[in-house]
Design an enzyme around this catalytic site. Structure first.
Site, PDB file in Angstrom:
ATOM      1  N   GLU A 167      17.154   1.138  -5.585  1.00  0.00           N
ATOM      2  CA  GLU A 167      17.592   2.451  -6.038  1.00  0.00           C
ATOM      3  C   GLU A 167      16.428   3.204  -6.677  1.00  0.00           C
ATOM      4  O   GLU A 167      15.763   2.656  -7.575  1.00  0.00           O
ATOM      5  CB  GLU A 167      18.736   2.284  -7.051  1.00  0.00           C
ATOM      6  CG  GLU A 167      19.667   3.457  -7.093  1.00  0.00           C
ATOM      7  CD  GLU A 167      20.733   3.257  -8.166  1.00  0.00           C
ATOM      8  OE1 GLU A 167      21.130   4.256  -8.780  1.00  0.00           O
ATOM      9  OE2 GLU A 167      21.122   2.108  -8.406  1.00  0.00           O
ATOM     10  N   LEU A 168      16.216   4.434  -6.276  1.00  0.00           N
ATOM     11  CA  LEU A 168      15.051   5.200  -6.719  1.00  0.00           C
ATOM     12  C   LEU A 168      15.031   5.383  -8.248  1.00  0.00           C
ATOM     13  O   LEU A 168      16.022   5.834  -8.827  1.00  0.00           O
ATOM     14  CB  LEU A 168      15.074   6.573  -6.034  1.00  0.00           C
ATOM     15  CG  LEU A 168      13.830   7.440  -6.229  1.00  0.00           C
ATOM     16  CD1 LEU A 168      12.632   6.853  -5.507  1.00  0.00           C
ATOM     17  CD2 LEU A 168      14.098   8.863  -5.772  1.00  0.00           C
ATOM     18  N   MET A 179       3.619   8.858  -3.203  1.00  0.00           N
ATOM     19  CA  MET A 179       4.754   9.747  -2.928  1.00  0.00           C
ATOM     20  C   MET A 179       5.487   9.355  -1.642  1.00  0.00           C
ATOM     21  O   MET A 179       5.688  10.184  -0.747  1.00  0.00           O
ATOM     22  CB  MET A 179       4.271  11.201  -2.853  1.00  0.00           C
ATOM     23  CG  MET A 179       3.605  11.681  -4.131  1.00  0.00           C
ATOM     24  SD  MET A 179       4.656  11.510  -5.582  1.00  0.00           S
ATOM     25  CE  MET A 179       5.729  12.917  -5.341  1.00  0.00           C
ATOM     26  N   GLY A 186      -4.838  10.480  -8.801  1.00  0.00           N
ATOM     27  CA  GLY A 186      -5.180   9.138  -9.259  1.00  0.00           C
ATOM     28  C   GLY A 186      -5.697   9.053 -10.681  1.00  0.00           C
ATOM     29  O   GLY A 186      -6.576   8.238 -10.973  1.00  0.00           O
ATOM     30  N   HIS A 233       7.140   6.270 -14.031  1.00  0.00           N
ATOM     31  CA  HIS A 233       7.911   7.490 -13.791  1.00  0.00           C
ATOM     32  C   HIS A 233       7.796   8.374 -15.023  1.00  0.00           C
ATOM     33  O   HIS A 233       7.972   7.909 -16.150  1.00  0.00           O
ATOM     34  CB  HIS A 233       9.372   7.130 -13.528  1.00  0.00           C
ATOM     35  CG  HIS A 233      10.220   8.344 -13.324  1.00  0.00           C
ATOM     36  ND1 HIS A 233      10.200   9.069 -12.150  1.00  0.00           N
ATOM     37  CD2 HIS A 233      11.077   8.983 -14.147  1.00  0.00           C
ATOM     38  CE1 HIS A 233      11.024  10.094 -12.266  1.00  0.00           C
ATOM     39  NE2 HIS A 233      11.568  10.077 -13.460  1.00  0.00           N
ATOM     40  N   THR A 278      13.263  -1.413  -7.654  1.00  0.00           N
ATOM     41  CA  THR A 278      14.365  -1.989  -6.882  1.00  0.00           C
ATOM     42  C   THR A 278      14.782  -0.950  -5.838  1.00  0.00           C
ATOM     43  O   THR A 278      14.174   0.116  -5.755  1.00  0.00           O
ATOM     44  CB  THR A 278      15.555  -2.337  -7.807  1.00  0.00           C
ATOM     45  OG1 THR A 278      15.905  -1.161  -8.539  1.00  0.00           O
ATOM     46  CG2 THR A 278      15.197  -3.458  -8.779  1.00  0.00           C
TER      47      THR A 278
HETATM   48  C1  GRF Z   1       2.300  10.317 -12.657  1.00  0.00           C
HETATM   49  O1  GRF Z   1       2.736  11.319 -13.511  1.00  0.00           O
HETATM   50  C2  GRF Z   1       3.387   9.309 -12.452  1.00  0.00           C
HETATM   51  O2  GRF Z   1       4.314   9.267 -13.477  1.00  0.00           O
HETATM   52  C3  GRF Z   1       4.042   9.766 -11.198  1.00  0.00           C
HETATM   53  O3  GRF Z   1       3.024  10.330 -10.429  1.00  0.00           O
HETATM   54  C4  GRF Z   1       2.002  10.816 -11.272  1.00  0.00           C
HETATM   55  C5  GRF Z   1       0.698  10.313 -10.734  1.00  0.00           C
HETATM   56  O4  GRF Z   1      -0.385  10.990 -11.291  1.00  0.00           O
HETATM   57  N1  GRF Z   1       4.738   8.657 -10.574  1.00  0.00           N
HETATM   58  P1  GRF Z   1      -1.877  10.527 -10.984  1.00  0.00           P
HETATM   59  O5  GRF Z   1      -2.114  10.621  -9.491  1.00  0.00           O
HETATM   60  O6  GRF Z   1      -2.021   9.116 -11.482  1.00  0.00           O
HETATM   61  O7  GRF Z   1      -2.722  11.486 -11.726  1.00  0.00           O
END
Ligand code: GRF
Length: 217
Positions: A147-148, A94, A16, A113, A145
């Site tokens: 699509e990943l 995730m 986080g 991302h 959307t």
């Molecule tokens: C980030 O690098 C983000 O791009 C990806 O997940 C990571 C999350 O990191 N989707 P954190 O938990 O905010 O440190």
């Protein structure tokens, strides 16, 4: 009277650090949204502790407790409704979301991302950038959307890559960029500067097609 700020939920699975960036921006009075809820799919997500320390309500909904992806997503949506959430911010969450969830929050669901989309959707982006010999890397805030990692992009933070950089170094630099661009992009959506229109991201003052790109060192 100042209009109320939109209520957002931040969804996490891990450490986080992006959530922390939002918490810090909010504390500085620089977030155009109210963090109404931090929701995790794992009870051990350290981000929950960050939220608690900041006095933000938290929720844990374990995906393993549900029979299907959509059943989990419906439970999440129910909790978001209870908290009066208008905008959903994925920050290291995730889980792949069901079409039902994506549709329900269309135009109100954001992700970050760690790559310059459409380059490198998916995992292991830093290593893949190095292997490809790309001169730039960075991070992208986009509307989600079906699509990943393929929804319309709002804001990208771009970094130069030198061939001697390691994947770990790149990851650390990209994270710093993320902490700058994600709250900014959420502010744009919260204030209506960035909108989801006809499956595209429209950003007032931005390029007609494609995201705003900000360069970092
Ligand atoms: C980030 O690098 C983000 O791009 C990806 O997940 C990571 C999350 O990191 N989707 P954190 O938990 O905010 O440190």
């Amino acid at each position: 009277m100042t209009p109320a700020k939109p209520r957002i939920a931040i969804l996490i699975s891990g450490s986080g650090t992006n959530l922390q960036a939002f918490i810090d921006r909010a504390a500085a009075g620089e977030l155009e949204a109210e963090i109404a809820l931090v929701l995790a799919n794992r009870p051990d997500a350290y981000g929950l502790e960050r939220a608690r320390q900041a006095g933000i309500p938290t929720a844990v909904i374990r995906h393993g407790d549900f029979e299907s992806r959509e059943a989990f997503d419906r439970a999440v949506a129910e909790r978001l409704d209870e908290a009066g959430v208008e905008l959903v911010v994925l920050a290291g969450f995730m889980r792949i979301l069901s079409p039902w969830f994506v549709d329900r929050y269309r135009g109100r669901l954001l992700n970050i991302h760690p790559a310059l989309l459409p380059r490198f959707p998916g995992l292991d982006t830093h290593q893949r950038v190095l292997e490809a010999g790309d001169e730039h890397h960075g991070s992208t805030v986009h509307f989600v959307t079906e699509e990943l990692d393929a929804g319309p992009c709002i804001l990208q933070g771009r970094l130069p890559v030198s061939p001697s950089t390691s994947a770990d170094e790149l990851m650390a630099r990209v994270q710093q960029v993320e902490h700058r661009i994600y709250p900014r992009a959420v502010n744009w959506v919260a204030t209506g500067r960035a909108r989801f229109v006809d499956e595209r991201a429209v950003i007032d003052g931005g390029p007609p097609d494609g995201p705003v790109i900000e360069d970092f060192e």
